[in-house]
Design an enzyme around this catalytic site. Structure first.
Site, PDB file in Angstrom:
ATOM      1  N   ARG A  57      -2.482 -27.777 -11.768  1.00 61.98           N
ATOM      2  CA  ARG A  57      -1.456 -26.733 -11.780  1.00 61.98           C
ATOM      3  C   ARG A  57      -0.097 -27.363 -12.048  1.00 61.98           C
ATOM      4  O   ARG A  57       0.258 -28.389 -11.479  1.00 61.98           O
ATOM      5  CB  ARG A  57      -1.418 -25.994 -10.447  1.00 61.98           C
ATOM      6  CG  ARG A  57      -0.350 -24.908 -10.442  1.00 61.98           C
ATOM      7  CD  ARG A  57      -0.424 -24.017  -9.259  1.00 61.98           C
ATOM      8  NE  ARG A  57       0.671 -23.059  -9.299  1.00 61.98           N
ATOM      9  CZ  ARG A  57       0.962 -22.236  -8.329  1.00 61.98           C
ATOM     10  NH1 ARG A  57       0.231 -22.234  -7.236  1.00 61.98           N
ATOM     11  NH2 ARG A  57       1.971 -21.405  -8.440  1.00 61.98           N
ATOM     12  N   ARG A  84      -2.630 -19.867 -13.607  1.00 64.73           N
ATOM     13  CA  ARG A  84      -2.781 -21.098 -12.831  1.00 64.73           C
ATOM     14  C   ARG A  84      -4.245 -21.421 -12.616  1.00 64.73           C
ATOM     15  O   ARG A  84      -5.068 -20.536 -12.442  1.00 64.73           O
ATOM     16  CB  ARG A  84      -2.054 -21.010 -11.510  1.00 64.73           C
ATOM     17  CG  ARG A  84      -2.507 -19.837 -10.683  1.00 64.73           C
ATOM     18  CD  ARG A  84      -1.514 -19.384  -9.688  1.00 64.73           C
ATOM     19  NE  ARG A  84      -0.382 -18.793 -10.349  1.00 64.73           N
ATOM     20  CZ  ARG A  84       0.723 -18.399  -9.755  1.00 64.73           C
ATOM     21  NH1 ARG A  84       0.859 -18.550  -8.484  1.00 64.73           N
ATOM     22  NH2 ARG A  84       1.699 -17.862 -10.407  1.00 64.73           N
ATOM     23  N   ASP A 143      -4.408 -21.422  -6.994  1.00 65.40           N
ATOM     24  CA  ASP A 143      -3.254 -21.040  -6.188  1.00 65.40           C
ATOM     25  C   ASP A 143      -3.699 -21.031  -4.735  1.00 65.40           C
ATOM     26  O   ASP A 143      -4.667 -20.353  -4.385  1.00 65.40           O
ATOM     27  CB  ASP A 143      -2.765 -19.648  -6.608  1.00 65.40           C
ATOM     28  CG  ASP A 143      -1.453 -19.256  -5.962  1.00 65.40           C
ATOM     29  OD1 ASP A 143      -0.695 -20.148  -5.544  1.00 65.40           O
ATOM     30  OD2 ASP A 143      -1.173 -18.041  -5.888  1.00 65.40           O
ATOM     31  N   ASP A 185      -2.134 -20.608  -0.849  1.00 68.19           N
ATOM     32  CA  ASP A 185      -0.965 -20.246  -0.057  1.00 68.19           C
ATOM     33  C   ASP A 185      -1.365 -19.977   1.380  1.00 68.19           C
ATOM     34  O   ASP A 185      -2.408 -19.369   1.637  1.00 68.19           O
ATOM     35  CB  ASP A 185      -0.301 -18.981  -0.622  1.00 68.19           C
ATOM     36  CG  ASP A 185       0.238 -19.183  -2.017  1.00 68.19           C
ATOM     37  OD1 ASP A 185       1.037 -20.109  -2.212  1.00 68.19           O
ATOM     38  OD2 ASP A 185      -0.146 -18.416  -2.921  1.00 68.19           O
TER      39      ASP A 185
END
Length: 173
Positions: A133, A148, A151, A153
């Protein structure tokens, strides 16, 4: 093995099965050096306990082999400090903000970790970079909210919301 199930775009996999033994909530280490005891750096049997704290991570991908990207990224997390407990089903979702890109495969993962929220965020960003990424916001091919490979988070840490830099409402240890 992946199965598409109906119009809701839920992808069912065996990926959501629990991983390993998750009953242990503390880790004990015994290698500390006490140079004051003998003046020679002798090892003592002091024990330090690390508390395992619960967190939830959002996972997603919209480039390449979506499922494999998510599975690989989770396997790159250090098992000594992050334990995978459960994963949600994975869903295909439309992109937000920048809509001219492929759909995302998204889900969530429940973990236990001995890391602080900020340390966990650093590990997630390390894995994103290792997976390819582009995390350099200054590069000319960087697109915020763009496509991407992966990801990762933090959604919640000890039942507290976490912002994009690892800050929580309570102490960050």
């Amino acid at each position: 093995e992946t199965n598409m199930s109906g119009p809701s775009n839920i992808i069912t996999t065996n990926f959501h099965e629990p991983v390993g033994n998750r009953s242990m909530h503390t880790t004990t280490t015994t290698n500390s050096t006490d140079s004051s005891a003998t003046g020679t750096g002798a090892t003592k049997n002091a024990k330090s306990k690390k508390t395992w704290r619960k967190a939830y991570i959002a996972v997603g991908s919209n480039q390449g082999s979506l499922y494999q990207n998510i599975a690989t990224s989770l396997s790159l997390l250090p098992s000594s400090t992050i334990k995978l407990l459960r994963t949600s089903h994975l869903r295909l979702t439309s992109p937000m903000y920048v809509t001219d890109q492929p759909q995302f495969l998204n889900g969530a993962v429940e973990i236990e970790t001995t890391l602080s929220p900020r340390e966990l965020l650093w590990e997630l960003k390390r894995v994103e970079k290792e997976m390819g990424r582009n995390v350099n916001t200054e590069s000319e091919d960087y697109v915020k909210f763009g496509p991407r490979v992966v990801d990762l988070d933090i959604i919640l840490f000890d039942e507290n919301a976490v912002d994009g830099v690892g800050n929580v409402d309570e102490d960050d240890d």
